[in-house]
Design a protein around this motif. Structure first.
Motif, PDB file in Angstrom:
ATOM      1  N   LEU A 251       7.893 -11.259 -10.027  1.00  0.00           N
ATOM      2  CA  LEU A 251       6.463 -11.418  -9.798  1.00  0.00           C
ATOM      3  C   LEU A 251       5.989 -10.382  -8.788  1.00  0.00           C
ATOM      4  N   SER A 252       4.910  -9.680  -9.125  1.00  0.00           N
ATOM      5  CA  SER A 252       4.337  -8.681  -8.225  1.00  0.00           C
ATOM      6  C   SER A 252       3.439  -9.369  -7.194  1.00  0.00           C
ATOM      7  N   PRO A 253       3.064  -8.655  -6.116  1.00  0.00           N
ATOM      8  CA  PRO A 253       2.079  -9.231  -5.184  1.00  0.00           C
ATOM      9  C   PRO A 253       0.787  -9.645  -5.881  1.00  0.00           C
ATOM     10  N   ASP A 254       0.357  -8.862  -6.875  1.00  0.00           N
ATOM     11  CA  ASP A 254      -0.837  -9.229  -7.654  1.00  0.00           C
ATOM     12  C   ASP A 254      -0.668 -10.601  -8.302  1.00  0.00           C
ATOM     13  N   ASP A 255       0.501 -10.805  -8.926  1.00  0.00           N
ATOM     14  CA  ASP A 255       0.756 -12.076  -9.605  1.00  0.00           C
ATOM     15  C   ASP A 255       0.730 -13.250  -8.626  1.00  0.00           C
ATOM     16  N   LYS A 256       1.329 -13.049  -7.466  1.00  0.00           N
ATOM     17  CA  LYS A 256       1.434 -14.144  -6.498  1.00  0.00           C
ATOM     18  C   LYS A 256       0.072 -14.500  -5.911  1.00  0.00           C
TER      19      LYS A 256
ATOM     20  N   PHE B 201      -2.990 -20.654   2.356  1.00  0.00           N
ATOM     21  CA  PHE B 201      -2.285 -20.376   1.109  1.00  0.00           C
ATOM     22  C   PHE B 201      -1.666 -18.978   1.106  1.00  0.00           C
ATOM     23  N   GLY B 202      -2.339 -18.019   1.702  1.00  0.00           N
ATOM     24  CA  GLY B 202      -1.910 -16.626   1.557  1.00  0.00           C
ATOM     25  C   GLY B 202      -1.168 -16.029   2.730  1.00  0.00           C
ATOM     26  N   PHE B 203      -1.018 -16.768   3.849  1.00  0.00           N
ATOM     27  CA  PHE B 203      -0.470 -16.163   5.055  1.00  0.00           C
ATOM     28  C   PHE B 203       0.987 -15.731   4.866  1.00  0.00           C
ATOM     29  N   GLY B 204       1.780 -16.566   4.196  1.00  0.00           N
ATOM     30  CA  GLY B 204       3.174 -16.189   3.967  1.00  0.00           C
ATOM     31  C   GLY B 204       3.290 -14.928   3.133  1.00  0.00           C
ATOM     32  N   LEU B 205       2.475 -14.837   2.075  1.00  0.00           N
ATOM     33  CA  LEU B 205       2.475 -13.620   1.249  1.00  0.00           C
ATOM     34  C   LEU B 205       1.986 -12.423   2.046  1.00  0.00           C
ATOM     35  N   LEU B 206       1.013 -12.652   2.929  1.00  0.00           N
ATOM     36  CA  LEU B 206       0.484 -11.577   3.759  1.00  0.00           C
ATOM     37  C   LEU B 206       1.573 -11.023   4.679  1.00  0.00           C
ATOM     38  N   LEU B 207       2.362 -11.901   5.286  1.00  0.00           N
ATOM     39  CA  LEU B 207       3.440 -11.447   6.172  1.00  0.00           C
ATOM     40  C   LEU B 207       4.508 -10.694   5.394  1.00  0.00           C
TER      41      LEU B 207
ATOM     42  N   ALA C  16      -9.570 -11.265  -2.335  1.00  0.00           N
ATOM     43  CA  ALA C  16      -9.828 -10.089  -1.495  1.00  0.00           C
ATOM     44  C   ALA C  16      -8.521  -9.431  -1.077  1.00  0.00           C
ATOM     45  N   PHE C  17      -7.544 -10.237  -0.668  1.00  0.00           N
ATOM     46  CA  PHE C  17      -6.228  -9.681  -0.324  1.00  0.00           C
ATOM     47  C   PHE C  17      -5.595  -9.007  -1.537  1.00  0.00           C
ATOM     48  N   ARG C  18      -5.693  -9.653  -2.702  1.00  0.00           N
ATOM     49  CA  ARG C  18      -5.108  -9.092  -3.926  1.00  0.00           C
ATOM     50  C   ARG C  18      -5.718  -7.735  -4.250  1.00  0.00           C
TER      51      ARG C  18
ATOM     52  N   TYR D 222      -4.693  -4.955  -1.676  1.00  0.00           N
ATOM     53  CA  TYR D 222      -3.348  -4.418  -1.909  1.00  0.00           C
ATOM     54  C   TYR D 222      -3.296  -3.577  -3.175  1.00  0.00           C
ATOM     55  N   ARG D 223      -4.069  -3.960  -4.164  1.00  0.00           N
ATOM     56  CA  ARG D 223      -4.090  -3.173  -5.396  1.00  0.00           C
ATOM     57  C   ARG D 223      -4.687  -1.796  -5.166  1.00  0.00           C
ATOM     58  N   GLN D 224      -5.730  -1.733  -4.351  1.00  0.00           N
ATOM     59  CA  GLN D 224      -6.440  -0.473  -4.164  1.00  0.00           C
ATOM     60  C   GLN D 224      -5.842   0.412  -3.065  1.00  0.00           C
ATOM     61  N   THR D 225      -5.393  -0.219  -1.988  1.00  0.00           N
ATOM     62  CA  THR D 225      -4.951   0.582  -0.827  1.00  0.00           C
ATOM     63  C   THR D 225      -3.533   0.267  -0.365  1.00  0.00           C
ATOM     64  N   GLY D 226      -2.946  -0.838  -0.839  1.00  0.00           N
ATOM     65  CA  GLY D 226      -1.635  -1.227  -0.366  1.00  0.00           C
ATOM     66  C   GLY D 226      -1.651  -1.800   1.040  1.00  0.00           C
ATOM     67  N   ASP D 227      -2.849  -2.204   1.516  1.00  0.00           N
ATOM     68  CA  ASP D 227      -2.994  -2.679   2.891  1.00  0.00           C
ATOM     69  C   ASP D 227      -4.062  -3.776   2.926  1.00  0.00           C
ATOM     70  N   ALA D 228      -3.956  -4.677   3.919  1.00  0.00           N
ATOM     71  CA  ALA D 228      -4.903  -5.790   4.027  1.00  0.00           C
ATOM     72  C   ALA D 228      -6.179  -5.421   4.768  1.00  0.00           C
ATOM     73  N   ALA D 229      -6.261  -4.208   5.325  1.00  0.00           N
ATOM     74  CA  ALA D 229      -7.388  -3.827   6.189  1.00  0.00           C
ATOM     75  C   ALA D 229      -8.757  -4.005   5.521  1.00  0.00           C
ATOM     76  N   PRO D 230      -8.962  -3.553   4.274  1.00  0.00           N
ATOM     77  CA  PRO D 230     -10.298  -3.731   3.675  1.00  0.00           C
ATOM     78  C   PRO D 230     -10.726  -5.190   3.587  1.00  0.00           C
TER      79      PRO D 230
END
Length: 463
Positions: free
Chosen positions: A61-66, A252-258, A398-400, A403-411
């Motif tokens: 599973l990719s980050p997008d999928d998760k 829901f997303g904090f673990g995936l974010l880390l 937004a996180f998904r 990461y898809r566009q920049t590979g980073d959570a900053a946006p």
């Protein structure tokens, strides 16, 4: 299903409340807290199961999928809050709590089967995640039910405790996930899911034996139609997107974010994910209590200001690559979401209690006016709870996308910062500055005598 129905319920009568009301209301509250707690745990289950579903365990599973999976869970939970909020007033709190607890056995058993099969296609995982979303509907039904049991003077405390106890389910499932990872390892996620089978059966049994159906707590389609035409319903919903949407989205997303932002392993991520939801849940009753003391509008405004600062600090920590600072900042953010959740929800019954008072002063029948006020308040609680939960969907999408566009959570973090500032501006303009100008001095702490405001604005000041 037979059910006990209470046909006479007058919590605003001090004599009734002391004789029998408080004891009955608190018995229903404690059972409701437990049942909602388990419902939240099941709703949050996939935020932990995804930590197990790694390439090492055979999943691809990719980050997008998760992020898509946790977004879908949030979406279904949000959409079901409206029908759940309506159902509890139709079938009664006791009856609906039993049924909703037993219904959660379906996604738990289904998840138990699928997480043992790494070859499971994504569509099947999405279907299971969607069914797990029904746990999110329990919040609305529980809050609408408890709202009908307590007098206005205690609703901030009661709703805050009920919601906070339910919200703790996010931390519970994450702590249990950490324990399973530490003892059974990444290959045994079914151990986690099976823990909820006896818990759900116990919740159903306690509700059947100890809860009551409240005949006076009725909400009909007319109340919902009135609510959706009320500007306060949508203003409160916007604010709740910022508070509860942040809580559930980050929870829901904090673990995936880390994992994605700092490259942490499932065990390392799970060691920190429970902390934020735990703090946010524990501080939610305090938000309600502070709203009782200082006014919901003021507490909510300060919460959004602090949340904006928290988003800026998280962005700085991310840019600096500081894992420790990032975790500490998010712990503070979770605390602030808890405070804001409690204060925002306190505003709802206060607004409609003020309208009831105005109707009584204008000559309306007190009992009828209070019943109508509770019905409208219950409808707004259900609507704002549903809309607010959509914030969790937005956060993970937004996180998904980030990461898809920049590979980073900053946006995504920049977007959250802007939204918190918008919510601060709305809170200030509608419930703090404007009511003060129209005579709602209690919203800002002013004590001087002022002209009588319009009913809606008096509700804002009481909030």
């Amino acid at each position: 299903m037979s059910a006990r129905w209470i046909t006479r319920w007058e919590p605003e009568d001090p004599g009734f409340w002391e004789r029998e009301g408080r004891r009955t209301a608190r018995r229903n509250l404690w059972i409701s807290v437990f049942a909602e707690h388990i419902g939240f745990s099941v709703w949050s289950l996939w935020s932990v199961l995804l930590l197990f579903m790694t390439p090492k365990a055979g999943f691809q599973l990719s980050p997008d999928d998760k992020f898509l999976l946790v977004s879908l869970v949030s979406l279904v939970g949000a959409l079901l809050r409206l029908p759940y909020g309506f159902a509890v007033t139709r079938f009664g709190g006791r009856t609906w709590t039993v049924c909703s607890a037993l219904a959660l056995l379906v996604p738990v058993v289904l998840a138990t089967v699928l997480v043992q099969r790494p070859q499971t296609p994504l569509w099947a995982l999405l279907l299971c995640a969607a069914v797990s979303g029904i746990g999110g509907g329990n919040f609305a039904s529980s809050m609408v039910n408890i709202n009908g049991f307590f007098p206005e003077r205690e609703k901030g405390w009661a709703l805050g405790l009920n919601a906070g106890g339910g919200n703790l389910g996010v931390a519970t499932v994450q702590l249990l996930g950490l324990a399973v990872l530490a003892t059974a390892g990444v290959a045994r996620p079914e151990v986690l899911t099976l823990l909820f089978v006896p818990a759900l059966l116990l919740a159903a049994l306690l509700a059947w034996r100890g809860m009551d159906n409240l005949a006076t707590n009725r909400t009909d389609y007319g109340a919902y139609r009135s609510a959706v035409r009320d500007r306060h319903c949508w203003t409160i919903s916007l604010l709740y997107i910022g508070t509860f949407g942040s809580f559930i989205g980050f929870g829901f997303g904090f673990g995936l974010l880390l994992q994605n932002q700092f490259g942490k392993s499932p065990m390392q991520a799970a060691a920190f994910t429970f902390l934020g939801p735990l703090l946010g849940s524990l501080f939610r009753p305090l938000g309600g209590a502070l709203a009782d003391r200082f006014g919901g509008a003021r507490v909510t405004a300060w919460s959004f200001l602090a949340l904006a600062c928290g988003a800026a600090a998280a962005l700085a920590a991310s840019d600096a690559g500081s894992f420790l600072v990032f975790v500490v900042v998010f712990a503070v953010v979770f605390v602030l979401t808890g405070l804001g959740n409690g204060s925002t929800y306190k505003m709802i019954p206060a607004i409609y209690a003020a309208r009831t008072e105005s109707a009584v002063e204008a000559g309306a029948d007190p009992a009828e006016a209070r019943t109508q006020g509770r019905r409208l308040s219950g409808a707004v609680i259900a609507i704002s709870g549903a809309v607010g939960a959509l914030g969790g969907v937005a956060i993970n999408l937004a996180f998904r996308e980030a990461y898809r566009q920049t590979g980073d959570a900053a946006p995504a973090l920049v977007g959250f910062l802007a939204f918190y500032l918008l919510c601060l501006a709305v809170t200030w303009a509608v419930y703090v500055r404007r009511p003060a100008a129209e005579g709602a001095g209690q919203a800002t702490g002013a004590q001087q005598p002022e002209p009588k405001p319009e009913p809606a604005e008096r509700g804002a000041r009481g909030a």
